[in-house]
Design an enzyme around this catalytic site. Structure first.
Site, PDB file in Angstrom:
ATOM      1  CG  ASP A  39     -23.642  57.272 -16.951  1.00  0.00           C
ATOM      2  OD1 ASP A  39     -23.847  57.681 -18.111  1.00  0.00           O
ATOM      3  OD2 ASP A  39     -22.559  57.426 -16.370  1.00  0.00           O
ATOM      4  CD  GLU A  40     -24.325  63.268 -18.320  1.00  0.00           C
ATOM      5  OE1 GLU A  40     -24.053  64.474 -18.211  1.00  0.00           O
ATOM      6  OE2 GLU A  40     -23.649  62.472 -18.997  1.00  0.00           O
TER       7      GLU A  40
END
Length: 484
Positions: free
Chosen positions: A105-106
Protein backbone atom coordinates in the site's frame (compact mmCIF):
# COMPACT_ATOMS: atom_id res chain seq x y z
CA UNK A 1 17.59 17.79 -3.39
CA UNK A 2 15.43 18.86 -6.29
CA UNK A 3 14.30 22.41 -7.04
CA UNK A 4 10.70 21.18 -7.49
CA UNK A 5 8.51 18.76 -5.47
CA UNK A 6 8.52 16.05 -8.14
CA UNK A 7 8.99 13.01 -5.88
CA UNK A 8 5.62 11.59 -4.86
CA UNK A 9 4.91 9.27 -1.96
CA UNK A 10 1.59 7.43 -1.88
CA UNK A 11 0.30 5.75 1.26
CA UNK A 12 -3.11 4.10 1.16
CA UNK A 13 -5.27 4.99 4.16
CA UNK A 14 -5.68 2.15 6.72
CA UNK A 15 -5.37 -0.15 3.71
CA UNK A 16 -6.49 -3.56 4.98
CA UNK A 17 -9.27 -2.15 7.15
CA UNK A 18 -10.48 0.24 4.44
CA UNK A 19 -10.60 -2.61 1.93
CA UNK A 20 -12.71 -4.64 4.37
CA UNK A 21 -15.08 -1.72 4.94
CA UNK A 22 -15.46 -1.26 1.18
CA UNK A 23 -16.18 -4.97 0.71
CA UNK A 24 -18.63 -5.19 3.62
CA UNK A 25 -21.30 -2.47 3.55
CA UNK A 26 -22.42 -3.23 7.11
CA UNK A 27 -18.96 -2.23 8.42
CA UNK A 28 -18.68 1.19 6.80
CA UNK A 29 -18.17 3.89 9.37
CA UNK A 30 -17.57 1.31 12.11
CA UNK A 31 -14.46 0.20 14.01
CA UNK A 32 -12.66 -2.59 12.12
CA UNK A 33 -9.51 -4.42 13.26
CA UNK A 34 -7.61 -6.74 10.92
CA UNK A 35 -5.02 -9.17 12.24
CA UNK A 36 -4.50 -12.39 14.15
CA UNK A 37 -7.49 -13.24 16.31
CA UNK A 38 -6.02 -15.87 18.63
CA UNK A 39 -4.65 -15.26 22.14
CA UNK A 40 -1.28 -14.36 20.61
CA UNK A 41 -2.69 -12.42 17.67
CA UNK A 42 -1.37 -8.99 16.68
CA UNK A 43 -3.19 -6.11 14.97
CA UNK A 44 -2.11 -5.67 11.34
CA UNK A 45 -4.13 -2.50 10.82
CA UNK A 46 -7.14 -0.72 12.27
CA UNK A 47 -9.72 1.58 10.73
CA UNK A 48 -9.70 5.22 11.76
CA UNK A 49 -12.81 4.57 13.84
CA UNK A 50 -10.84 1.94 15.81
CA UNK A 51 -7.78 4.19 16.05
CA UNK A 52 -9.86 6.81 17.83
CA UNK A 53 -10.44 4.19 20.51
CA UNK A 54 -6.69 3.67 20.96
CA UNK A 55 -6.16 0.63 18.71
CA UNK A 56 -3.05 0.68 16.52
CA UNK A 57 -0.87 -1.61 14.41
CA UNK A 58 1.39 -4.13 16.19
CA UNK A 59 -0.81 -4.01 19.31
CA UNK A 60 -1.76 -7.41 20.78
CA UNK A 61 -5.28 -8.27 19.65
CA UNK A 62 -6.24 -9.10 23.24
CA UNK A 63 -5.42 -5.51 24.24
CA UNK A 64 -7.34 -4.17 21.22
CA UNK A 65 -10.41 -6.13 22.30
CA UNK A 66 -10.29 -4.44 25.71
CA UNK A 67 -10.09 -1.00 24.10
CA UNK A 68 -12.66 -1.67 21.38
CA UNK A 69 -14.86 -4.60 22.45
CA UNK A 70 -17.54 -3.81 19.86
CA UNK A 71 -15.22 -3.56 16.85
CA UNK A 72 -15.30 -6.11 14.02
CA UNK A 73 -12.24 -8.38 14.25
CA UNK A 74 -11.28 -9.95 10.91
CA UNK A 75 -8.61 -12.31 9.61
CA UNK A 76 -6.59 -10.73 6.73
CA UNK A 77 -7.55 -11.55 3.13
CA UNK A 78 -4.25 -11.08 1.34
CA UNK A 79 -5.58 -12.20 -2.02
CA UNK A 80 -7.91 -9.17 -2.01
CA UNK A 81 -5.22 -6.78 -0.80
CA UNK A 82 -2.78 -7.94 -3.49
CA UNK A 83 -5.41 -7.48 -6.19
CA UNK A 84 -6.13 -3.91 -5.09
CA UNK A 85 -2.40 -3.22 -4.72
CA UNK A 86 -1.82 -4.36 -8.30
CA UNK A 87 -4.48 -1.92 -9.48
CA UNK A 88 -2.83 0.95 -7.58
CA UNK A 89 0.67 0.08 -8.76
CA UNK A 90 -0.56 -0.08 -12.35
CA UNK A 91 -1.83 3.50 -12.03
CA UNK A 92 1.49 4.60 -10.54
CA UNK A 93 3.32 2.94 -13.41
CA UNK A 94 1.40 5.18 -15.82
CA UNK A 95 2.89 8.24 -14.13
CA UNK A 96 6.53 7.22 -14.38
CA UNK A 97 8.88 4.34 -15.20
CA UNK A 98 10.47 4.92 -11.79
CA UNK A 99 8.09 3.48 -9.18
CA UNK A 100 9.57 2.10 -5.96
CA UNK A 101 7.04 -0.02 -4.04
CA UNK A 102 7.71 -0.25 -0.30
CA UNK A 103 4.78 -2.54 0.53
CA UNK A 104 1.35 -3.46 -0.82
CA UNK A 105 0.00 0.00 0.00
CA UNK A 106 2.96 2.35 -0.23
CA UNK A 107 5.31 3.55 -2.98
CA UNK A 108 7.56 6.37 -4.21
CA UNK A 109 7.18 7.77 -7.74
CA UNK A 110 9.64 9.96 -9.65
CA UNK A 111 7.27 12.26 -11.54
CA UNK A 112 10.08 14.09 -13.30
CA UNK A 113 11.33 10.85 -14.88
CA UNK A 114 7.85 10.24 -16.26
CA UNK A 115 7.43 13.75 -17.61
CA UNK A 116 4.23 14.20 -15.61
CA UNK A 117 5.44 17.11 -13.47
CA UNK A 118 8.26 19.65 -13.51
CA UNK A 119 7.12 22.22 -10.94
CA UNK A 120 4.88 22.60 -7.90
CA UNK A 121 1.63 23.29 -9.74
CA UNK A 122 1.93 20.37 -12.17
CA UNK A 123 3.05 18.07 -9.34
CA UNK A 124 0.00 19.04 -7.30
CA UNK A 125 -2.31 18.46 -10.26
CA UNK A 126 -0.73 15.06 -10.86
CA UNK A 127 -1.14 14.12 -7.22
CA UNK A 128 -4.80 15.13 -7.17
CA UNK A 129 -5.38 13.24 -10.42
CA UNK A 130 -3.79 10.15 -8.90
CA UNK A 131 -6.00 10.30 -5.82
CA UNK A 132 -9.11 10.61 -7.98
CA UNK A 133 -8.01 7.71 -10.19
CA UNK A 134 -7.33 5.45 -7.20
CA UNK A 135 -10.76 6.17 -5.72
CA UNK A 136 -12.48 5.54 -9.05
CA UNK A 137 -10.67 2.26 -9.74
CA UNK A 138 -10.50 0.77 -6.23
CA UNK A 139 -13.09 2.65 -4.19
CA UNK A 140 -10.39 3.43 -1.59
CA UNK A 141 -8.55 6.58 -0.57
CA UNK A 142 -4.84 7.28 -0.51
CA UNK A 143 -2.78 10.12 0.89
CA UNK A 144 -0.15 11.80 -1.29
CA UNK A 145 3.00 13.65 -0.28
CA UNK A 146 5.09 15.71 -2.72
CA UNK A 147 8.58 17.04 -2.08
CA UNK A 148 12.07 17.32 -3.51
CA UNK A 149 13.32 14.16 -1.75
CA UNK A 150 12.07 10.75 -0.67
CA UNK A 151 12.36 11.50 3.04
CA UNK A 152 10.35 14.69 2.77
CA UNK A 153 7.75 13.16 0.45
CA UNK A 154 7.07 10.44 3.02
CA UNK A 155 6.78 13.02 5.80
CA UNK A 156 4.40 15.00 3.57
CA UNK A 157 2.12 12.00 3.05
CA UNK A 158 1.93 11.55 6.83
CA UNK A 159 0.90 15.18 7.13
CA UNK A 160 -1.74 14.60 4.44
CA UNK A 161 -3.47 11.70 6.23
CA UNK A 162 -6.18 10.73 5.94
CA UNK A 163 -7.30 11.18 2.34
CA UNK A 164 -5.33 14.32 1.55
CA UNK A 165 -2.41 15.83 -0.34
CA UNK A 166 0.48 17.82 1.12
CA UNK A 167 3.27 19.62 -0.75
CA UNK A 168 6.58 20.58 0.83
CA UNK A 169 7.98 23.40 -1.25
CA UNK A 170 11.77 23.39 -1.75
CA UNK A 171 13.33 25.93 0.59
CA UNK A 172 10.76 25.39 3.38
CA UNK A 173 12.11 22.05 4.62
CA UNK A 174 14.01 23.21 7.72
CA UNK A 175 11.21 25.46 8.90
CA UNK A 176 8.70 22.63 8.54
CA UNK A 177 10.89 19.98 10.18
CA UNK A 178 12.18 22.06 13.09
CA UNK A 179 9.27 21.57 15.57
CA UNK A 180 8.67 17.91 14.65
CA UNK A 181 9.65 15.02 16.89
CA UNK A 182 12.94 13.27 16.14
CA UNK A 183 10.87 10.12 15.60
CA UNK A 184 9.63 11.54 12.28
CA UNK A 185 13.06 10.90 10.74
CA UNK A 186 13.80 7.54 9.06
CA UNK A 187 15.84 5.20 11.26
CA UNK A 188 14.90 6.87 14.54
CA UNK A 189 12.98 4.18 16.41
CA UNK A 190 11.98 3.98 20.07
CA UNK A 191 15.48 3.07 21.31
CA UNK A 192 17.31 5.81 19.38
CA UNK A 193 14.56 8.30 20.18
CA UNK A 194 14.88 7.55 23.90
CA UNK A 195 18.68 7.83 23.70
CA UNK A 196 18.38 11.27 22.06
CA UNK A 197 15.74 12.35 24.58
CA UNK A 198 18.08 11.58 27.46
CA UNK A 199 20.64 13.80 25.72
CA UNK A 200 18.07 16.62 25.65
CA UNK A 201 17.09 16.29 21.97
CA UNK A 202 13.40 15.80 21.28
CA UNK A 203 12.81 17.83 18.10
CA UNK A 204 14.48 17.96 14.70
CA UNK A 205 15.56 21.51 15.53
CA UNK A 206 17.49 20.14 18.53
CA UNK A 207 19.39 17.75 16.24
CA UNK A 208 20.30 20.50 13.77
CA UNK A 209 21.50 22.76 16.59
CA UNK A 210 23.55 19.98 18.21
CA UNK A 211 25.72 19.63 15.14
CA UNK A 212 27.17 16.65 13.32
CA UNK A 213 30.05 16.04 15.73
CA UNK A 214 27.73 15.70 18.73
CA UNK A 215 25.39 13.34 16.91
CA UNK A 216 28.31 11.18 15.81
CA UNK A 217 29.44 11.02 19.44
CA UNK A 218 25.96 9.97 20.57
CA UNK A 219 24.93 7.42 17.94
CA UNK A 220 28.07 6.57 15.98
CA UNK A 221 29.69 7.84 12.81
CA UNK A 222 27.44 6.34 10.12
CA UNK A 223 24.15 7.00 11.89
CA UNK A 224 25.21 10.40 13.24
CA UNK A 225 26.26 11.71 9.83
CA UNK A 226 22.99 10.59 8.23
CA UNK A 227 20.91 11.90 11.12
CA UNK A 228 22.45 15.36 10.83
CA UNK A 229 21.78 15.53 7.09
CA UNK A 230 18.16 14.49 7.61
CA UNK A 231 17.74 17.12 10.33
CA UNK A 232 18.75 19.69 7.71
CA UNK A 233 16.22 18.24 5.29
CA UNK A 234 18.88 16.76 2.99
CA UNK A 235 18.25 13.46 1.23
CA UNK A 236 19.72 12.51 -2.16
CA UNK A 237 18.42 8.94 -2.42
CA UNK A 238 17.00 8.21 -5.89
CA UNK A 239 13.73 6.45 -6.58
CA UNK A 240 14.66 2.87 -7.51
CA UNK A 241 12.35 1.19 -9.99
CA UNK A 242 12.90 -2.42 -8.93
CA UNK A 243 13.37 -3.69 -5.42
CA UNK A 244 13.82 -7.42 -5.89
CA UNK A 245 12.65 -9.55 -3.03
CA UNK A 246 15.53 -11.42 -1.41
CA UNK A 247 13.36 -14.13 0.05
CA UNK A 248 9.87 -15.59 0.19
CA UNK A 249 8.55 -16.92 3.49
CA UNK A 250 5.43 -17.78 5.46
CA UNK A 251 4.96 -18.35 9.17
CA UNK A 252 2.24 -19.11 11.70
CA UNK A 253 1.94 -18.37 15.41
CA UNK A 254 -0.12 -20.95 17.30
CA UNK A 255 -2.68 -20.11 19.95
CA UNK A 256 -1.49 -23.08 22.02
CA UNK A 257 2.08 -24.42 22.03
CA UNK A 258 2.50 -27.53 19.88
CA UNK A 259 4.04 -30.50 21.69
CA UNK A 260 3.20 -33.41 19.42
CA UNK A 261 6.12 -34.04 17.07
CA UNK A 262 3.85 -35.42 14.35
CA UNK A 263 1.71 -32.28 14.47
CA UNK A 264 4.80 -30.06 14.29
CA UNK A 265 6.04 -31.96 11.23
CA UNK A 266 2.63 -31.66 9.56
CA UNK A 267 2.57 -27.90 10.17
CA UNK A 268 6.05 -27.51 8.68
CA UNK A 269 4.95 -29.41 5.56
CA UNK A 270 1.83 -27.25 5.28
CA UNK A 271 3.92 -24.08 5.54
CA UNK A 272 6.32 -25.41 2.90
CA UNK A 273 3.43 -25.84 0.47
CA UNK A 274 2.19 -22.31 1.18
CA UNK A 275 5.71 -20.97 0.66
CA UNK A 276 5.94 -22.64 -2.75
CA UNK A 277 2.54 -21.20 -3.65
CA UNK A 278 3.86 -17.71 -2.94
CA UNK A 279 7.13 -18.46 -4.73
CA UNK A 280 5.33 -19.62 -7.87
CA UNK A 281 2.90 -16.70 -7.83
CA UNK A 282 5.96 -14.44 -8.08
CA UNK A 283 7.38 -16.58 -10.93
CA UNK A 284 10.49 -17.22 -8.90
CA UNK A 285 12.51 -20.15 -7.60
CA UNK A 286 14.99 -20.39 -4.75
CA UNK A 287 18.12 -22.23 -3.78
CA UNK A 288 18.14 -22.14 0.03
CA UNK A 289 15.34 -23.45 2.27
CA UNK A 290 15.08 -21.85 5.73
CA UNK A 291 13.20 -23.16 8.77
CA UNK A 292 12.28 -20.86 11.66
CA UNK A 293 11.19 -22.27 15.03
CA UNK A 294 10.20 -20.16 18.05
CA UNK A 295 10.02 -22.30 21.15
CA UNK A 296 7.94 -22.07 24.31
CA UNK A 297 10.54 -19.83 26.01
CA UNK A 298 10.56 -17.34 23.08
CA UNK A 299 13.98 -18.51 21.91
CA UNK A 300 14.09 -18.51 18.11
CA UNK A 301 16.13 -20.95 16.04
CA UNK A 302 16.77 -20.86 12.30
CA UNK A 303 18.19 -23.66 10.19
CA UNK A 304 18.94 -23.58 6.46
CA UNK A 305 19.86 -25.97 3.69
CA UNK A 306 21.26 -24.92 0.30
CA UNK A 307 20.18 -27.07 -2.65
CA UNK A 308 22.15 -27.90 -5.77
CA UNK A 309 20.11 -25.46 -7.82
CA UNK A 310 17.06 -23.17 -7.69
CA UNK A 311 13.71 -24.92 -7.29
CA UNK A 312 10.00 -24.28 -7.00
CA UNK A 313 9.28 -27.95 -6.40
CA UNK A 314 6.89 -28.43 -3.42
CA UNK A 315 8.29 -31.88 -2.68
CA UNK A 316 11.89 -30.63 -2.59
CA UNK A 317 11.04 -27.70 -0.31
CA UNK A 318 8.84 -29.83 1.94
CA UNK A 319 11.45 -32.55 2.37
CA UNK A 320 14.26 -30.04 2.98
CA UNK A 321 12.18 -28.31 5.67
CA UNK A 322 11.48 -31.71 7.23
CA UNK A 323 15.20 -32.51 7.35
CA UNK A 324 15.90 -29.17 9.00
CA UNK A 325 13.23 -29.88 11.60
CA UNK A 326 15.05 -33.05 12.63
CA UNK A 327 17.93 -30.92 13.93
CA UNK A 328 15.69 -28.82 16.22
CA UNK A 329 14.62 -29.82 19.74
CA UNK A 330 10.90 -29.10 20.11
CA UNK A 331 10.40 -31.00 23.36
CA UNK A 332 9.23 -28.03 25.42
CA UNK A 333 6.70 -26.85 22.87
CA UNK A 334 6.58 -24.67 19.75
CA UNK A 335 4.73 -21.35 19.51
CA UNK A 336 5.77 -20.30 15.98
CA UNK A 337 6.92 -22.04 12.81
CA UNK A 338 8.08 -20.55 9.54
CA UNK A 339 9.40 -21.81 6.21
CA UNK A 340 11.19 -19.60 3.70
CA UNK A 341 13.22 -19.75 0.51
CA UNK A 342 16.16 -17.46 -0.25
CA UNK A 343 18.65 -17.15 -3.09
CA UNK A 344 15.84 -16.34 -5.50
CA UNK A 345 16.13 -16.82 -9.25
CA UNK A 346 13.92 -16.59 -12.32
CA UNK A 347 14.50 -20.19 -13.39
CA UNK A 348 14.68 -23.74 -12.00
CA UNK A 349 16.96 -26.69 -12.60
CA UNK A 350 14.40 -29.38 -11.93
CA UNK A 351 13.10 -32.04 -14.30
CA UNK A 352 10.15 -30.57 -16.21
CA UNK A 353 8.05 -33.74 -15.98
CA UNK A 354 8.62 -33.91 -12.23
CA UNK A 355 7.56 -30.26 -11.94
CA UNK A 356 4.34 -30.93 -13.81
CA UNK A 357 3.50 -33.82 -11.50
CA UNK A 358 4.27 -31.76 -8.41
CA UNK A 359 2.18 -28.87 -9.69
CA UNK A 360 -0.81 -31.21 -9.70
CA UNK A 361 0.10 -32.32 -6.17
CA UNK A 362 0.37 -28.69 -5.05
CA UNK A 363 -3.08 -27.90 -6.42
CA UNK A 364 -4.55 -30.93 -4.64
CA UNK A 365 -2.89 -30.12 -1.31
CA UNK A 366 -3.96 -26.49 -1.26
CA UNK A 367 -7.65 -27.27 -1.75
CA UNK A 368 -9.88 -28.24 1.16
CA UNK A 369 -8.66 -31.65 2.35
CA UNK A 370 -11.57 -34.00 1.70
CA UNK A 371 -11.68 -37.77 1.16
CA UNK A 372 -14.41 -39.84 -0.50
CA UNK A 373 -16.27 -42.35 1.66
CA UNK A 374 -18.65 -45.17 0.91
CA UNK A 375 -22.04 -44.02 -0.26
CA UNK A 376 -20.69 -41.18 -2.41
CA UNK A 377 -20.43 -38.59 0.39
CA UNK A 378 -17.40 -36.67 1.64
CA UNK A 379 -15.80 -36.15 5.00
CA UNK A 380 -12.87 -34.05 6.20
CA UNK A 381 -9.51 -35.77 5.94
CA UNK A 382 -8.07 -36.69 9.35
CA UNK A 383 -5.86 -34.20 11.14
CA UNK A 384 -2.45 -35.30 12.41
CA UNK A 385 -3.68 -34.53 15.92
CA UNK A 386 -7.26 -34.20 17.25
CA UNK A 387 -8.53 -30.64 17.44
CA UNK A 388 -11.60 -29.11 19.02
CA UNK A 389 -14.66 -28.40 16.88
CA UNK A 390 -14.14 -24.69 17.54
CA UNK A 391 -10.56 -24.79 16.23
CA UNK A 392 -11.59 -26.71 13.14
CA UNK A 393 -14.39 -24.23 12.49
CA UNK A 394 -12.03 -21.27 12.89
CA UNK A 395 -9.65 -22.81 10.35
CA UNK A 396 -12.34 -23.54 7.79
CA UNK A 397 -14.36 -20.38 8.37
CA UNK A 398 -11.99 -17.50 9.30
CA UNK A 399 -13.78 -14.35 10.43
CA UNK A 400 -14.17 -11.93 7.54
CA UNK A 401 -13.45 -14.42 4.76
CA UNK A 402 -15.70 -14.89 1.74
CA UNK A 403 -18.28 -17.64 1.34
CA UNK A 404 -20.97 -18.55 -1.17
CA UNK A 405 -24.25 -20.27 -0.36
CA UNK A 406 -26.14 -22.01 -3.12
CA UNK A 407 -29.42 -20.38 -2.06
CA UNK A 408 -28.38 -17.07 -0.46
CA UNK A 409 -25.42 -16.04 -2.63
CA UNK A 410 -22.20 -14.28 -1.61
CA UNK A 411 -21.41 -13.35 1.98
CA UNK A 412 -18.70 -13.24 4.62
CA UNK A 413 -18.09 -15.02 7.89
CA UNK A 414 -19.01 -13.03 10.99
CA UNK A 415 -17.92 -15.79 13.35
CA UNK A 416 -17.95 -19.50 14.06
CA UNK A 417 -18.06 -21.87 17.02
CA UNK A 418 -20.02 -24.66 18.73
CA UNK A 419 -20.47 -26.34 15.35
CA UNK A 420 -22.03 -23.27 13.72
CA UNK A 421 -20.91 -20.51 11.36
CA UNK A 422 -22.64 -17.12 11.11
CA UNK A 423 -22.65 -15.40 7.74
CA UNK A 424 -23.73 -11.93 6.62
CA UNK A 425 -24.88 -11.96 3.01
CA UNK A 426 -23.83 -8.76 1.26
CA UNK A 427 -21.51 -7.59 -1.52
CA UNK A 428 -19.44 -4.47 -2.28
CA UNK A 429 -21.87 -1.76 -3.31
CA UNK A 430 -24.95 -3.47 -1.90
CA UNK A 431 -27.03 -2.45 1.09
CA UNK A 432 -26.11 -4.04 4.45
CA UNK A 433 -27.22 -7.67 4.24
CA UNK A 434 -29.00 -10.10 6.49
CA UNK A 435 -27.31 -12.52 8.89
CA UNK A 436 -27.91 -16.29 8.88
CA UNK A 437 -26.37 -19.17 10.83
CA UNK A 438 -25.49 -22.62 9.44
CA UNK A 439 -23.84 -25.81 10.55
CA UNK A 440 -20.11 -25.75 9.83
CA UNK A 441 -20.52 -28.76 7.54
CA UNK A 442 -23.49 -27.39 5.57
CA UNK A 443 -22.93 -28.77 2.03
CA UNK A 444 -24.47 -25.66 0.43
CA UNK A 445 -21.95 -23.31 2.07
CA UNK A 446 -18.49 -23.12 0.50
CA UNK A 447 -15.44 -20.83 0.76
CA UNK A 448 -15.33 -18.25 -2.06
CA UNK A 449 -12.96 -15.77 -3.67
CA UNK A 450 -13.22 -12.04 -2.84
CA UNK A 451 -15.38 -9.93 -5.14
CA UNK A 452 -14.00 -6.75 -6.79
CA UNK A 453 -14.47 -3.66 -4.64
CA UNK A 454 -15.62 -1.71 -7.72
CA UNK A 455 -17.72 -3.75 -10.14
CA UNK A 456 -17.50 -1.39 -13.13
CA UNK A 457 -14.35 0.71 -12.83
CA UNK A 458 -13.94 3.56 -15.34
CA UNK A 459 -11.51 3.15 -18.24
CA UNK A 460 -8.16 4.67 -17.34
CA UNK A 461 -6.26 3.17 -20.28
CA UNK A 462 -5.38 6.65 -21.61
CA UNK A 463 -4.62 8.16 -18.21
CA UNK A 464 -2.60 10.32 -17.42
CA UNK A 465 -2.47 11.80 -20.95
CA UNK A 466 -4.98 14.46 -19.87
CA UNK A 467 -2.87 15.67 -16.96
CA UNK A 468 -1.37 19.18 -17.35
CA UNK A 469 2.27 19.27 -18.39
CA UNK A 470 2.96 23.00 -18.08
CA UNK A 471 2.71 25.51 -15.26
CA UNK A 472 -0.11 27.45 -16.91
CA UNK A 473 -2.17 24.33 -17.55
CA UNK A 474 -1.63 23.08 -14.01
CA UNK A 475 -2.54 26.39 -12.39
CA UNK A 476 -5.76 26.63 -14.35
CA UNK A 477 -6.69 23.06 -13.38
CA UNK A 478 -6.20 23.61 -9.64
CA UNK A 479 -7.06 27.28 -9.40
CA UNK A 480 -3.48 28.29 -8.61
CA UNK A 481 -3.74 27.21 -4.96
CA UNK A 482 -0.62 27.17 -2.80
CA UNK A 483 0.65 24.25 -0.74
CA UNK A 484 -1.13 23.42 2.52
Amino acid sequence: MRPAPTILHLDMDAFYASAEQAAKPSLRGKAVVVGGLGPRGVVATASYEARRLGVHSAMPTAQARRLAPNAAYLVPRFSLYRTVSDQVMELLGRLSPLVEPLSLDEAFVDLEAGGTADDSASARATGEGLRAAIRAVTGLSGSVGLAGSKMLAKIASEEAKPDGLFVIEPGTERELLAPMSVRILPGVGPATGDHLRRAGMTTVHDLAEAGEAELVRLVGKAHGHGLYRMALGLDDRPVVAERDAKSVSVEDTFDVDLHDRVRVRAEVERLAVRCVERLRSADRSGRTVVLKVRRYDFSTLTRSETLRGPTDDPTVVREAAGRLLESVDTTGGVRLLGVGVTGLADYTQEDLFAQAADARELAQRTQEHRAPVEGGGEEAAPEPEPDSAELLAARRWPAGHDVHHEEHGHGWVQGSGIGRVTVRFEEPGSAPGRVLTFRIDDPLLLPADPLPLVREAPDYSSWPASLPKSRSDAESSVGGESSP
